[in-house]
Design an enzyme around this catalytic site. Sequence first.
Site, short mmCIF file in Angstrom:
data_model
loop_
_atom_site.label_atom_id
_atom_site.label_comp_id
_atom_site.label_asym_id
_atom_site.label_seq_id
_atom_site.Cartn_x
_atom_site.Cartn_y
_atom_site.Cartn_z
N GLU A 1 6.64 0.80 -6.45
CA GLU A 1 6.87 0.34 -7.84
C GLU A 1 5.70 0.67 -8.76
O GLU A 1 5.40 -0.09 -9.68
CB GLU A 1 7.15 -1.17 -7.87
CG GLU A 1 8.60 -1.51 -7.75
CD GLU A 1 9.46 -0.61 -8.59
OE1 GLU A 1 9.16 -0.41 -9.77
OE2 GLU A 1 10.43 -0.07 -8.04
C1 LIG Z 1 7.81 1.83 1.80
C2 LIG Z 1 8.10 2.42 0.46
C3 LIG Z 1 9.23 2.03 -0.23
C4 LIG Z 1 9.56 2.64 -1.43
N1 LIG Z 1 10.73 2.34 -2.05
C5 LIG Z 1 11.14 3.11 -3.10
C6 LIG Z 1 12.45 2.98 -3.64
O1 LIG Z 1 13.24 2.13 -3.21
N2 LIG Z 1 12.83 3.80 -4.66
C7 LIG Z 1 11.99 4.75 -5.16
O2 LIG Z 1 12.40 5.46 -6.06
N3 LIG Z 1 10.74 4.89 -4.67
C8 LIG Z 1 10.31 4.10 -3.66
N4 LIG Z 1 9.05 4.26 -3.14
C9 LIG Z 1 8.18 5.28 -3.72
C10 LIG Z 1 6.98 4.69 -4.42
O3 LIG Z 1 7.34 4.15 -5.65
C11 LIG Z 1 5.94 5.81 -4.52
O4 LIG Z 1 5.42 6.01 -3.22
C12 LIG Z 1 4.82 5.49 -5.48
O5 LIG Z 1 5.31 5.44 -6.80
C13 LIG Z 1 3.71 6.53 -5.40
O6 LIG Z 1 4.22 7.84 -5.41
P1 LIG Z 1 3.76 8.87 -4.28
O7 LIG Z 1 3.95 8.22 -2.96
O8 LIG Z 1 4.45 10.15 -4.52
O9 LIG Z 1 2.22 9.02 -4.49
P2 LIG Z 1 1.52 9.95 -5.59
O10 LIG Z 1 2.20 9.82 -6.90
O11 LIG Z 1 1.37 11.32 -5.02
O12 LIG Z 1 0.11 9.25 -5.70
C14 LIG Z 1 -0.94 9.44 -4.73
C15 LIG Z 1 -2.21 8.79 -5.27
O13 LIG Z 1 -2.59 9.44 -6.49
C16 LIG Z 1 -2.70 8.49 -7.54
N5 LIG Z 1 -2.17 9.08 -8.76
C17 LIG Z 1 -1.04 9.80 -8.92
N6 LIG Z 1 -0.90 10.16 -10.20
C18 LIG Z 1 -1.93 9.64 -10.86
C19 LIG Z 1 -2.34 9.66 -12.22
N7 LIG Z 1 -1.61 10.26 -13.17
N8 LIG Z 1 -3.48 9.02 -12.56
C20 LIG Z 1 -4.21 8.36 -11.63
N9 LIG Z 1 -3.88 8.33 -10.34
C21 LIG Z 1 -2.74 8.96 -9.96
C22 LIG Z 1 -1.85 7.30 -7.12
O14 LIG Z 1 -2.30 6.10 -7.73
C23 LIG Z 1 -2.05 7.31 -5.60
O15 LIG Z 1 -3.21 6.61 -5.28
C24 LIG Z 1 8.68 3.61 -1.98
C25 LIG Z 1 7.51 3.94 -1.30
C26 LIG Z 1 7.22 3.38 -0.10
C27 LIG Z 1 5.96 3.80 0.62
#
Ligand SMILES: Cc1cc2nc3c(=O)[nH]c(=O)nc-3n(C[C@H](O)[C@H](O)[C@H](O)COP(=O)(O)OP(=O)(O)OC[C@H]3O[C@@H](n4cnc5c(N)ncnc54)[C@H](O)[C@@H]3O)c2cc1C
Length: 598
Positions: A448
């Site tokens: 989220e």
């Molecule tokens: C168990 C689980 C359940 C989930 N459930 C859902 C769901 O039901 N529906 C859904 O749609 N998604 C879901 N998600 C996805 C979740 O919302 C994302 O994992 C989350 O938003 C982060 O995206 P990412 O994993 O691609 O990480 P990334 O976006 O690649 O981020 C990696 C790191 O980089 C940092 N970062 C990225 N961009 C920036 C920026 N612009 N500025 C500063 N820092 C940044 C982040 O803070 C993080 O520390 C789920 C994830 C998990 C692990």
Amino acid sequence: MSDVLIPARELNFLLWNWLDAEALLDRPGQESHDRETVDAVLNLSASLADRLFLPHFKDADRHEPWVDADGQVHVLPAIAEALREYASLGLPGAGFSPELGGMGLPALIVSASLAQFMAASLATAAYPMLTMGNARLLATFGNAAQIAAFARPQIEGSALGTMCLSEPQAGSGLGDVRTRATADGDDALGRRFRLTGNKMWISGGDHDITRDIVHLVLAKIPADDGALPEGTRGISLFVVPKWLPGGGERNDVSGAGLNHKMGYRGTSNCLLNLGEGRHQPMGAPGAVGWLVGEEGQGLQLMFQMMNEARINVGLGAAAAAYRGYRHALGYARERLQGRPLAKGGSDGGPVPIIEHPDVQRMLLTQKAYAEGALALVLYCAKLVDEEKADPAGAELLALLTPVAKSWPSEWGVAANDLAIQVHGGYGYTRDFDVEQLYRDNRLNPIHEGTTGIQALDLLGRKVLRGDGAGMAELGDRIIRTASRAEGHPALAEWESALLQAWDELQETIAVFRSADPVRVLANATAFLRGFGHLVVAWLWLDMAVTAIAVEADDPDLAAGKQRACRYFFECELPNALVWLSFSRSLSDVAAEVPTTIF
Ligand SMILES: Cc1cc2nc3c(=O)[nH]c(=O)nc-3n(C[C@H](O)[C@H](O)[C@H](O)COP(=O)(O)OP(=O)(O)OC[C@H]3O[C@@H](n4cnc5c(N)ncnc54)[C@H](O)[C@@H]3O)c2cc1C
């Protein structure tokens, strides 16, 4: 009743003494509810959580969801059984109007009910949590046919819902989603599309708890030349059921694999393929979905569900922290070890570890984090109830949403970490529940929107942009709390500390307004930390004033609130000043690092 869930005494204090839930029940539309009916719902929630959610807490962790040869995902049968009973009692509809088949209870009461299920099993409670948000979005923005076909079954409990935003290459940056939706005609449900693409991390994306699953999917409608529109403005929202309405035909949306998580394991988490041709609904490949709202409005509409989910993520984090604290407390009362400092270790044998000051420190810290987090989220739930009638409160809610999501998540995990520490070596084993609570809760700072993304939202969008109405309302309410505390000598010290911290926050924001925005946002997470601690200090002082009024009825509860308030002001609020001062310094230490040094 197990003593690891949230005690009725705590919820009674928060709802009836502190947040004046009775005033919400006096409002139009609440004629069929009073304190007695609400207490009945809360008692029912606590006993159902105890009887059917708590017993499978560990099994749901040990027996992860699995996929059969046909690609169907299965979950632990006890999860389905618990959710069936949850639905049979009408709880999925607790917060929906009677016209939609619900009970019409205030959001504050629904949150207090959900908190018990979350404390018992965060992973099982995630299914109804997502379903409520999904159904509410459809009820707000869907057309009548979509509401009847997709929102009503979720409210009645015969279907569960998901939110499908993330893709393998698009997490924090949703502007880069690549799922495409091509027009496929119109029908009674509205404008029909065929969707193709991959959605990653979808909680509840497939399972065998209910036959139907209602997916809300973000996708882009390509231009005539096939190119996808750029950025978030090109995103639209679609409702994509697992089974087409009428029940007969399987839609072309399938689980392509499960993610194997550190915790929160009872919630299936899927890579979903849309339109891969595994099924041929209406004789053709492509997931059938209907546009919700207008083209290009997708992210804007989805924000309703995201904001609700953000507050509920905070609620879950608070509930897991609370339960860890309860376990630590029970253990500390029973575990005999060491001799009291004062008695020189010579007499009487080992004492319960709760008598050691360092253990008291760990318990008090957990109490301050867990109860503070629960207070913050319930305060926001009450703002949800009031937002239509109170525009300034609505601005405050928008301001506090990133805090309600991230503060309980960050400090809830810290509380669970301390719960393990109180258990010593036993806490590090799978024989005790605290290690699982820690693993379950560790998701909350990630999904989220990560803590880093919440920090950018708070500082970039909520504090520095806009007309400052949310900040003005926060300032007014802080001053009101300070004046409530004024007449009480024991609280006077904290009143001035709170006002001083508020001044420092203003000073920090004034510095940001005339600084390089890139450098400002580079320090957003330190700001979020300081801001979050200040907000929770305010709520602790406010609760401490209310606690004076319950002293005669429940002196231990009142003394506990006042001691936790004192702890927060003595040991935690000073950190807020350090974090605010650091963010104000606009340091480049971690802002412009040559990436070659790593
Ligand atoms: C168990 C689980 C359940 C989930 N459930 C859902 C769901 O039901 N529906 C859904 O749609 N998604 C879901 N998600 C996805 C979740 O919302 C994302 O994992 C989350 O938003 C982060 O995206 P990412 O994993 O691609 O990480 P990334 O976006 O690649 O981020 C990696 C790191 O980089 C940092 N970062 C990225 N961009 C920036 C920026 N612009 N500025 C500063 N820092 C940044 C982040 O803070 C993080 O520390 C789920 C994830 C998990 C692990």
